[in-house]
Design a protein around this motif. Structure first.
Motif, PDB file in Angstrom:
ATOM      1  N   GLY A  25       0.862  -1.184   0.000  1.00 53.30           N
ATOM      2  CA  GLY A  25       0.000   0.000   0.000  1.00 53.30           C
ATOM      3  C   GLY A  25       0.892   1.225   0.000  1.00 53.30           C
ATOM      4  N   ASP A  26       1.767   1.314  -0.993  1.00 57.56           N
ATOM      5  CA  ASP A  26       2.833   2.313  -0.958  1.00 57.56           C
ATOM      6  C   ASP A  26       3.507   2.341  -2.331  1.00 57.56           C
ATOM      7  OD1 ASP A  26       4.704   4.133   0.143  1.00 57.56           O
ATOM      8  OD2 ASP A  26       4.784   2.980   2.007  1.00 57.56           O
ATOM      9  N   ARG A  27       4.574   3.153  -2.433  1.00 63.28           N
ATOM     10  CA  ARG A  27       5.459   3.044  -3.597  1.00 63.28           C
ATOM     11  C   ARG A  27       6.069   1.654  -3.585  1.00 63.28           C
ATOM     12  NH1 ARG A  27       8.520   8.193  -2.247  1.00 63.28           N
ATOM     13  NH2 ARG A  27      10.160   6.784  -1.633  1.00 63.28           N
ATOM     14  N   PHE A  28       6.540   1.218  -4.765  1.00 63.87           N
ATOM     15  CA  PHE A  28       7.176  -0.091  -4.827  1.00 63.87           C
ATOM     16  C   PHE A  28       8.590   0.038  -5.383  1.00 63.87           C
ATOM     17  CE2 PHE A  28       8.111  -4.349  -6.443  1.00 63.87           C
ATOM     18  CZ  PHE A  28       7.777  -5.096  -5.333  1.00 63.87           C
ATOM     19  N   PRO A  29       9.569   0.314  -4.501  1.00 64.41           N
ATOM     20  CA  PRO A  29      10.950   0.468  -4.967  1.00 64.41           C
ATOM     21  C   PRO A  29      11.707  -0.863  -5.009  1.00 64.41           C
ATOM     22  CG  PRO A  29      10.819   1.064  -2.665  1.00 64.41           C
ATOM     23  CD  PRO A  29       9.433   0.622  -3.072  1.00 64.41           C
ATOM     24  N   LEU A  30      10.969  -1.970  -5.098  1.00 62.86           N
ATOM     25  CA  LEU A  30      11.608  -3.283  -4.949  1.00 62.86           C
ATOM     26  C   LEU A  30      11.535  -4.124  -6.217  1.00 62.86           C
ATOM     27  CD1 LEU A  30      10.100  -3.966  -1.439  1.00 62.86           C
ATOM     28  CD2 LEU A  30      12.442  -3.275  -1.923  1.00 62.86           C
ATOM     29  N   ARG A  31      11.559  -3.453  -7.351  1.00 61.71           N
ATOM     30  CA  ARG A  31      11.457  -4.145  -8.638  1.00 61.71           C
ATOM     31  C   ARG A  31      12.568  -5.199  -8.787  1.00 61.71           C
ATOM     32  NH1 ARG A  31      10.764  -5.797 -13.337  1.00 61.71           N
ATOM     33  NH2 ARG A  31      10.802  -4.664 -15.284  1.00 61.71           N
ATOM     34  N   TYR A  32      13.787  -4.862  -8.386  1.00 59.39           N
ATOM     35  CA  TYR A  32      14.916  -5.801  -8.536  1.00 59.39           C
ATOM     36  C   TYR A  32      14.783  -6.978  -7.565  1.00 59.39           C
ATOM     37  CZ  TYR A  32      17.012  -2.206 -11.450  1.00 59.39           C
ATOM     38  OH  TYR A  32      17.239  -1.292 -12.451  1.00 59.39           O
ATOM     39  N   PHE A  33      14.272  -6.685  -6.386  1.00 59.73           N
ATOM     40  CA  PHE A  33      14.026  -7.734  -5.390  1.00 59.73           C
ATOM     41  C   PHE A  33      12.955  -8.691  -5.926  1.00 59.73           C
ATOM     42  CE2 PHE A  33      11.946  -9.507  -1.615  1.00 59.73           C
ATOM     43  CZ  PHE A  33      13.035  -9.869  -0.823  1.00 59.73           C
ATOM     44  N   ALA A  34      11.859  -8.117  -6.439  1.00 55.23           N
ATOM     45  CA  ALA A  34      10.756  -8.930  -6.962  1.00 55.23           C
ATOM     46  C   ALA A  34      11.206  -9.775  -8.149  1.00 55.23           C
ATOM     47  CB  ALA A  34       9.591  -8.031  -7.371  1.00 55.23           C
ATOM     48  N   GLU A  35      12.044  -9.184  -8.981  1.00 52.50           N
ATOM     49  CA  GLU A  35      12.547  -9.898 -10.173  1.00 52.50           C
ATOM     50  C   GLU A  35      13.434 -11.063  -9.759  1.00 52.50           C
ATOM     51  OE1 GLU A  35      12.914  -9.933 -14.508  1.00 52.50           O
ATOM     52  OE2 GLU A  35      11.612  -8.766 -13.182  1.00 52.50           O
ATOM     53  N   GLU A  36      14.319 -10.816  -8.802  1.00 51.70           N
ATOM     54  CA  GLU A  36      15.239 -11.889  -8.404  1.00 51.70           C
ATOM     55  C   GLU A  36      14.507 -13.088  -7.816  1.00 51.70           C
ATOM     56  OE1 GLU A  36      18.936 -13.268  -5.621  1.00 51.70           O
ATOM     57  OE2 GLU A  36      18.531 -11.118  -5.629  1.00 51.70           O
ATOM     58  N   PHE A  37      13.477 -12.793  -7.014  1.00 52.45           N
ATOM     59  CA  PHE A  37      12.802 -13.895  -6.297  1.00 52.45           C
ATOM     60  C   PHE A  37      11.454 -14.275  -6.924  1.00 52.45           C
ATOM     61  CE2 PHE A  37      15.599 -11.755  -3.201  1.00 52.45           C
ATOM     62  CZ  PHE A  37      16.496 -12.810  -3.008  1.00 52.45           C
ATOM     63  N   HIS A  38      11.213 -13.788  -8.144  1.00 55.88           N
ATOM     64  CA  HIS A  38       9.994 -14.150  -8.892  1.00 55.88           C
ATOM     65  C   HIS A  38       8.719 -13.910  -8.087  1.00 55.88           C
ATOM     66  CE1 HIS A  38      12.840 -15.836 -11.671  1.00 55.88           C
ATOM     67  NE2 HIS A  38      13.284 -16.679 -10.764  1.00 55.88           N
ATOM     68  N   LEU A  39       8.617 -12.704  -7.545  1.00 57.43           N
ATOM     69  CA  LEU A  39       7.409 -12.368  -6.779  1.00 57.43           C
ATOM     70  C   LEU A  39       6.356 -11.753  -7.689  1.00 57.43           C
ATOM     71  CD1 LEU A  39       9.021 -10.615  -3.654  1.00 57.43           C
ATOM     72  CD2 LEU A  39       8.767 -13.048  -4.129  1.00 57.43           C
ATOM     73  N   ASN A  40       5.091 -12.035  -7.384  1.00 51.56           N
ATOM     74  CA  ASN A  40       3.992 -11.288  -8.004  1.00 51.56           C
ATOM     75  C   ASN A  40       3.695 -10.138  -7.055  1.00 51.56           C
ATOM     76  OD1 ASN A  40       3.691 -13.587  -9.698  1.00 51.56           O
ATOM     77  ND2 ASN A  40       2.513 -14.551  -8.055  1.00 51.56           N
ATOM     78  N   TYR A  41       3.723  -8.934  -7.549  1.00 56.00           N
ATOM     79  CA  TYR A  41       3.458  -7.830  -6.627  1.00 56.00           C
ATOM     80  C   TYR A  41       2.385  -6.898  -7.183  1.00 56.00           C
ATOM     81  CZ  TYR A  41       6.176  -4.630  -9.573  1.00 56.00           C
ATOM     82  OH  TYR A  41       6.617  -3.855 -10.613  1.00 56.00           O
ATOM     83  N   TYR A  42       1.668  -6.318  -6.229  1.00 47.98           N
ATOM     84  CA  TYR A  42       0.689  -5.269  -6.537  1.00 47.98           C
ATOM     85  C   TYR A  42       0.989  -4.119  -5.595  1.00 47.98           C
ATOM     86  CZ  TYR A  42      -1.662  -9.089  -8.888  1.00 47.98           C
ATOM     87  OH  TYR A  42      -1.940 -10.158  -9.704  1.00 47.98           O
ATOM     88  N   ALA A  43       0.928  -2.895  -6.110  1.00 54.41           N
ATOM     89  CA  ALA A  43       1.289  -1.752  -5.275  1.00 54.41           C
ATOM     90  C   ALA A  43       0.487  -0.526  -5.680  1.00 54.41           C
ATOM     91  CB  ALA A  43       2.791  -1.462  -5.404  1.00 54.41           C
ATOM     92  N   ALA A  44       0.488   0.466  -4.793  1.00 52.22           N
ATOM     93  CA  ALA A  44      -0.272   1.691  -5.063  1.00 52.22           C
ATOM     94  C   ALA A  44       0.425   2.573  -6.099  1.00 52.22           C
ATOM     95  CB  ALA A  44      -0.484   2.457  -3.761  1.00 52.22           C
ATOM     96  N   PHE A  45       1.755   2.608  -6.051  1.00 51.13           N
ATOM     97  CA  PHE A  45       2.513   3.501  -6.950  1.00 51.13           C
ATOM     98  C   PHE A  45       3.798   2.817  -7.419  1.00 51.13           C
ATOM     99  CE2 PHE A  45       0.792   6.032  -3.373  1.00 51.13           C
ATOM    100  CZ  PHE A  45      -0.181   6.759  -4.050  1.00 51.13           C
ATOM    101  N   PRO A  46       4.355   3.267  -8.561  1.00 50.28           N
ATOM    102  CA  PRO A  46       5.688   2.790  -8.958  1.00 50.28           C
ATOM    103  C   PRO A  46       6.765   3.294  -7.989  1.00 50.28           C
ATOM    104  CG  PRO A  46       4.626   4.058 -10.739  1.00 50.28           C
ATOM    105  CD  PRO A  46       3.782   4.212  -9.519  1.00 50.28           C
ATOM    106  N   GLY A  47       7.973   2.785  -8.170  1.00 47.22           N
ATOM    107  CA  GLY A  47       9.065   3.031  -7.218  1.00 47.22           C
ATOM    108  C   GLY A  47       9.440   4.469  -6.956  1.00 47.22           C
ATOM    109  N   CYS A  48       9.437   5.306  -7.985  1.00 44.31           N
ATOM    110  CA  CYS A  48       9.881   6.694  -7.801  1.00 44.31           C
ATOM    111  C   CYS A  48       8.724   7.684  -7.817  1.00 44.31           C
ATOM    112  CB  CYS A  48      10.890   7.077  -8.884  1.00 44.31           C
ATOM    113  SG  CYS A  48      12.554   6.564  -8.444  1.00 44.31           S
TER     114      CYS A  48
END
Length: 288
Positions: free
Chosen positions: A181-204
């Motif tokens: 429920g926030d920005r999502f600055p974890l694109r690289y983390f999600a990519e490395e560990f193959h996470l499905n993510y949903y977030a309120a805003f992009p990282g920046c």
């Protein structure tokens, strides 16, 4: 005067990797004040003078560092290490349900090629950055080359071990869906560990007020996928995460992106490794 090298780093990961690799051969200073929002940082005249006079300037590159290029033009002799040069970059992503998803105005078209700058959030990248940094320093100060390489290897090995723990944790999970429920600055983390993510805003994103549609979408995701926790990042007022969690009957927890630290965290000796260990502990509590 100490005779030590003067090193200036823009953000916490750059500062942490630098101080780990230098050990006590350098005075390492972080430009971003503890607790300060990095995306709106503007260097003071004093900062610019310090950068011009330092032996090494460590920065990330990317949107938040646009000011760096003009400062370096006026101080061309300063040695630099740019973290985004050392790893493969991913584009910033607008995923389903996110504020702005589907609104392709010309502004977003212009931003299409922006890469996500939060490269250190993948521990695999952090280990690469640390080792590359060791090599750069060995070239810069050959008298201490072996020491730098050894320090870099020791810290990178800690990060590798942590990386393996994250892999073991996620590999054992039947479902890898996380909701922020926030920005999502974890694109690289999600990519490395193959996470499905949903977030309120992009990282920046600089937005803090998601639309009713975004809140409804995320609330529905949490309910329909039986997700126990809505995450928020450090220094967030977590109002959005709280609202989604309350509506969906879930809890909330903080995921530390390591972009910056609080004065207490800095004084308490937190490192990239200890902050990421904290994230792993919270993931274990919340996702199993």
């Amino acid at each position: 005067i100490s005779g030590k090298l003067k090193v200036i780093a823009t953000i916490f990961p750059a500062y942490d990797f630098a101080r780990q690799v230098f050990g006590d051969t350098a005075d390492v200073k972080m430009l971003l004040k503890p607790g300060q929002e990095s995306h709106s940082y503007d260097p003071s005249a004093k900062d610019i003078v310090e950068i011009s006079g330092c032996d090494l300037f460590v920065y990330n590159g990317g949107e938040s560092d646009q000011w760096v290029e003009s400062v370096l033009k006026s101080a061309p002799e300063v040695e630099t290490f740019r973290m985004t040069d050392a790893v493969s970059l991913l584009d910033e992503e607008v995923t389903e349900g996110m504020q702005n998803a589907g609104e392709h105005d010309h502004d977003e078209e212009e931003h299409k090629d922006e890469y996500d700058e939060h490269v250190w959030t993948s521990p695999a990248n952090a280990a690469v950055l640390t080792r590359r940094f060791g090599e750069e320093l060995a070239a810069l100060d050959s008298a201490n080359a072996e020491q730098y390489r050894a320090n870099a290897e020791a810290y990178a090995a800690q990060i590798d071990a942590l990386d393996q723990e994250f892999h073991d944790f996620f590999d054992a999970l039947p479902d890898r869906t996380i909701v922020f429920g926030d920005r999502f600055p974890l694109r690289y983390f999600a990519e490395e560990f193959h996470l499905n993510y949903y977030a309120a805003f992009p990282g920046c994103s600089t937005q803090t007020e998601p639309s009713a549609a975004t809140i409804a979408f995320l609330t529905d995701k949490v309910k329909s996928e039986h997700i126990s926790t809505v995450w928020y990042i450090e220094f967030s007022n977590h109002l959005v995460a709280d609202a989604i969690a309350e509506a969906a009957g879930a809890g909330t927890a903080m995921f530390h992106s390591c972009h910056n630290v609080s004065p207490e965290e800095l004084a308490g000796g937190e490192t990239y490794v200890t902050l990421m260990e904290g994230n792993l502990e919270r993931l274990r509590e919340r996702m199993t």
